[in-house]
Design a protein around this motif. Structure first.
Motif, PDB file in Angstrom:
ATOM      1  N   ARG A 122       0.759  -1.204  -0.002  1.00 27.40           N
ATOM      2  CA  ARG A 122      -0.019   0.167  -0.121  1.00 27.40           C
ATOM      3  C   ARG A 122       0.760   1.314   0.056  1.00 27.40           C
ATOM      4  NH1 ARG A 122      -3.188   0.508   4.921  1.00 27.40           N
ATOM      5  NH2 ARG A 122      -4.386   2.267   3.718  1.00 27.40           N
ATOM      6  N   VAL A 123       2.160   1.020   0.317  1.00 27.78           N
ATOM      7  CA  VAL A 123       3.242   2.223   0.373  1.00 27.78           C
ATOM      8  C   VAL A 123       3.279   2.918  -1.243  1.00 27.78           C
ATOM      9  CG1 VAL A 123       5.514   2.889   0.683  1.00 27.78           C
ATOM     10  CG2 VAL A 123       4.222   1.436   2.186  1.00 27.78           C
ATOM     11  N   PRO A 124       3.117   4.106  -1.499  1.00 24.45           N
ATOM     12  CA  PRO A 124       3.108   4.745  -2.881  1.00 24.45           C
ATOM     13  C   PRO A 124       4.486   4.211  -3.376  1.00 24.45           C
ATOM     14  CG  PRO A 124       2.300   6.316  -1.440  1.00 24.45           C
ATOM     15  CD  PRO A 124       2.575   5.016  -0.426  1.00 24.45           C
ATOM     16  N   GLN A 125       4.755   3.693  -4.584  1.00 26.05           N
ATOM     17  CA  GLN A 125       5.759   3.210  -5.239  1.00 26.05           C
ATOM     18  C   GLN A 125       6.780   3.880  -5.042  1.00 26.05           C
ATOM     19  OE1 GLN A 125       5.941  -0.018  -6.326  1.00 26.05           O
ATOM     20  NE2 GLN A 125       8.146   0.452  -6.547  1.00 26.05           N
ATOM     21  N   ARG A 126       6.659   5.426  -5.195  1.00 26.99           N
ATOM     22  CA  ARG A 126       7.965   6.020  -5.502  1.00 26.99           C
ATOM     23  C   ARG A 126       8.566   6.249  -3.867  1.00 26.99           C
ATOM     24  NH1 ARG A 126       6.915  12.141  -4.346  1.00 26.99           N
ATOM     25  NH2 ARG A 126       4.910  12.194  -3.331  1.00 26.99           N
ATOM     26  N   PHE A 127       7.978   5.830  -3.166  1.00 28.61           N
ATOM     27  CA  PHE A 127       8.614   5.882  -1.546  1.00 28.61           C
ATOM     28  C   PHE A 127       9.105   4.270  -1.164  1.00 28.61           C
ATOM     29  CE2 PHE A 127       5.699   9.704  -0.966  1.00 28.61           C
ATOM     30  CZ  PHE A 127       6.708  10.470  -1.032  1.00 28.61           C
ATOM     31  N   ALA A 128       8.906   3.438  -2.246  1.00 30.95           N
ATOM     32  CA  ALA A 128       9.142   1.992  -1.786  1.00 30.95           C
ATOM     33  C   ALA A 128      10.576   1.964  -1.425  1.00 30.95           C
ATOM     34  CB  ALA A 128       8.788   1.037  -2.991  1.00 30.95           C
ATOM     35  N   GLU A 129      11.726   2.271  -2.111  1.00 35.36           N
ATOM     36  CA  GLU A 129      12.992   2.020  -1.506  1.00 35.36           C
ATOM     37  C   GLU A 129      13.325   2.896  -0.275  1.00 35.36           C
ATOM     38  OE1 GLU A 129      14.802  -0.201  -2.821  1.00 35.36           O
ATOM     39  OE2 GLU A 129      14.126  -0.232  -4.882  1.00 35.36           O
ATOM     40  N   ILE A 130      12.887   4.023  -0.232  1.00 36.31           N
ATOM     41  CA  ILE A 130      13.245   4.676   1.339  1.00 36.31           C
ATOM     42  C   ILE A 130      12.515   3.794   2.472  1.00 36.31           C
ATOM     43  CG2 ILE A 130      12.630   6.560   2.631  1.00 36.31           C
ATOM     44  CD1 ILE A 130      14.676   6.792   0.221  1.00 36.31           C
ATOM     45  N   ASN A 131      11.251   3.487   1.983  1.00 37.78           N
ATOM     46  CA  ASN A 131      10.541   2.711   3.257  1.00 37.78           C
ATOM     47  C   ASN A 131      11.266   1.342   3.440  1.00 37.78           C
ATOM     48  OD1 ASN A 131       7.965   2.256   4.700  1.00 37.78           O
ATOM     49  ND2 ASN A 131       7.720   0.501   3.510  1.00 37.78           N
ATOM     50  N   ALA A 132      11.801   0.693   2.542  1.00 37.38           N
ATOM     51  CA  ALA A 132      12.428  -0.588   2.760  1.00 37.38           C
ATOM     52  C   ALA A 132      13.688  -0.378   3.517  1.00 37.38           C
ATOM     53  CB  ALA A 132      13.093  -1.231   1.335  1.00 37.38           C
ATOM     54  N   ASP A 133      14.382   0.851   3.362  1.00 33.68           N
ATOM     55  CA  ASP A 133      15.584   1.099   4.259  1.00 33.68           C
ATOM     56  C   ASP A 133      14.985   1.349   5.827  1.00 33.68           C
ATOM     57  OD1 ASP A 133      18.354   0.705   4.338  1.00 33.68           O
ATOM     58  OD2 ASP A 133      18.694   2.849   4.513  1.00 33.68           O
ATOM     59  N   HIS A 134      13.611   2.255   5.550  1.00 31.93           N
ATOM     60  CA  HIS A 134      13.343   2.342   6.967  1.00 31.93           C
ATOM     61  C   HIS A 134      13.132   1.223   7.851  1.00 31.93           C
ATOM     62  CE1 HIS A 134      11.890   6.713   6.296  1.00 31.93           C
ATOM     63  NE2 HIS A 134      13.300   6.636   6.855  1.00 31.93           N
ATOM     64  N   LYS A 135      12.431  -0.008   6.933  1.00 31.53           N
ATOM     65  CA  LYS A 135      12.078  -1.129   7.593  1.00 31.53           C
ATOM     66  C   LYS A 135      13.368  -2.004   7.983  1.00 31.53           C
ATOM     67  CE  LYS A 135       9.391  -4.678   8.385  1.00 31.53           C
ATOM     68  NZ  LYS A 135      10.283  -6.062   8.970  1.00 31.53           N
ATOM     69  N   ARG A 136      14.759  -1.925   7.391  1.00 33.00           N
ATOM     70  CA  ARG A 136      15.928  -2.481   7.766  1.00 33.00           C
ATOM     71  C   ARG A 136      16.081  -1.789   9.105  1.00 33.00           C
ATOM     72  NH1 ARG A 136      16.372  -3.059   2.107  1.00 33.00           N
ATOM     73  NH2 ARG A 136      17.242  -0.796   1.677  1.00 33.00           N
ATOM     74  N   MET A 137      15.825  -0.475   9.165  1.00 36.62           N
ATOM     75  CA  MET A 137      16.382   0.214  10.258  1.00 36.62           C
ATOM     76  C   MET A 137      15.613  -0.252  11.705  1.00 36.62           C
ATOM     77  SD  MET A 137      16.534   4.277   8.935  1.00 36.62           S
ATOM     78  CE  MET A 137      17.236   4.977  10.390  1.00 36.62           C
ATOM     79  N   LEU A 138      14.280  -0.365  11.468  1.00 36.92           N
ATOM     80  CA  LEU A 138      13.283  -0.955  12.393  1.00 36.92           C
ATOM     81  C   LEU A 138      13.633  -2.410  12.891  1.00 36.92           C
ATOM     82  CD1 LEU A 138      11.010  -0.545  14.462  1.00 36.92           C
ATOM     83  CD2 LEU A 138       9.500  -1.352  12.349  1.00 36.92           C
ATOM     84  N   ASP A 139      14.003  -3.236  11.973  1.00 40.95           N
ATOM     85  CA  ASP A 139      14.365  -4.614  12.170  1.00 40.95           C
ATOM     86  C   ASP A 139      15.852  -4.558  12.852  1.00 40.95           C
ATOM     87  OD1 ASP A 139      12.304  -5.562  10.882  1.00 40.95           O
ATOM     88  OD2 ASP A 139      13.400  -6.081   8.857  1.00 40.95           O
TER      89      ASP A 139
END
Length: 212
Positions: A122-139
């Motif tokens: 559901r995350v807008p595609q243009r933010f997908a890569e930034i969100n992925a790194d935020h997820k890595r940060m949270l993990d």
């Protein structure tokens, strides 16, 4: 009792959230150290009031200078307008956390994104890569390796260039209470939550619900 925060190191200090963190920390009488890669981005009225370290959050020696001797760390790292694949934020956070463990610093707040409350599809595609790194940060933050740290994951929605709500914003654990948060409120919470044990080890969503 949680340790009173008198000295704080800030990573990502020249972004809009980082600058608001500095402003609030100074108002509280907290001594601020900022690791700054591009000194030209630090406002002239702020630079003399803080301890500035010119360096990079991916370099161990620079991170050590900003972490050692602090009571707490604030991370508001971003990529400015670059939205492509990156691991700079997550690599930096791991280095910061490892350095905290080595130097005995226990408190940290980390600014991520409310997109992490959503299904990735559901995350807008243009933010997908930034969100992925935020997820890595949270993990990384939630890794058992760092369970001894008093960490707070802050997941704001849209950061609005609006005046402070004067403590009228809402904080939820595990969900987002709204769609926007004034940048000054976000900066305030990033500092205040370090001294508030109820937020430790929590994913904190915050918003000023009355904003349109």
């Amino acid at each position: 009792m949680s340790k009173v925060i008198e000295k704080v190191g800030i990573f990502g200090a020249t972004g809009q959230t980082g600058l608001c963190c500095i402003e609030h920390a100074l108002k509280k009488g907290v001594n601020v150290t900022a690791l700054v890669r591009d000194l030209s981005r630090l406002p002239e009225d702020i630079a003399p009031k803080i301890n500035v370290i010119n360096g990079n959050s991916t370099i161990k020696e620079d991170v050590l200078k900003a972490v050692e001797g602090q009571d707490a760390i604030i991370v508001t790292l971003g990529t400015r307008h670059e939205l492509g694949f990156t691991t700079v934020m997550s690599d930096s956070l791991k280095l910061i956390l490892d350095t905290m463990c080595e130097t005995g610093v226990k408190h940290i707040s980390v600014c991520l994104s409310s997109f992490l409350f959503m299904d990735p599809e559901r995350v807008p595609q243009r933010f997908a890569e930034i969100n992925a790194d935020h997820k890595r940060m949270l993990d990384i933050l939630q890794s058992p390796k760092y369970e001894s740290l008093d960490w707070v994951a802050v997941l704001p929605p849209h950061i609005a260039n609006e005046p402070s709500s004067n403590n009228q914003f809402k904080v939820n654990h595990g969900s987002s209470p709204g769609r926007q948060i004034p940048k000054w409120d976000l900066g305030q919470f990033m500092v205040e939550c370090l001294n508030e044990p109820e937020h430790h080890h929590q994913l904190c969503g915050l918003a000023f619900p009355t904003l349109p």
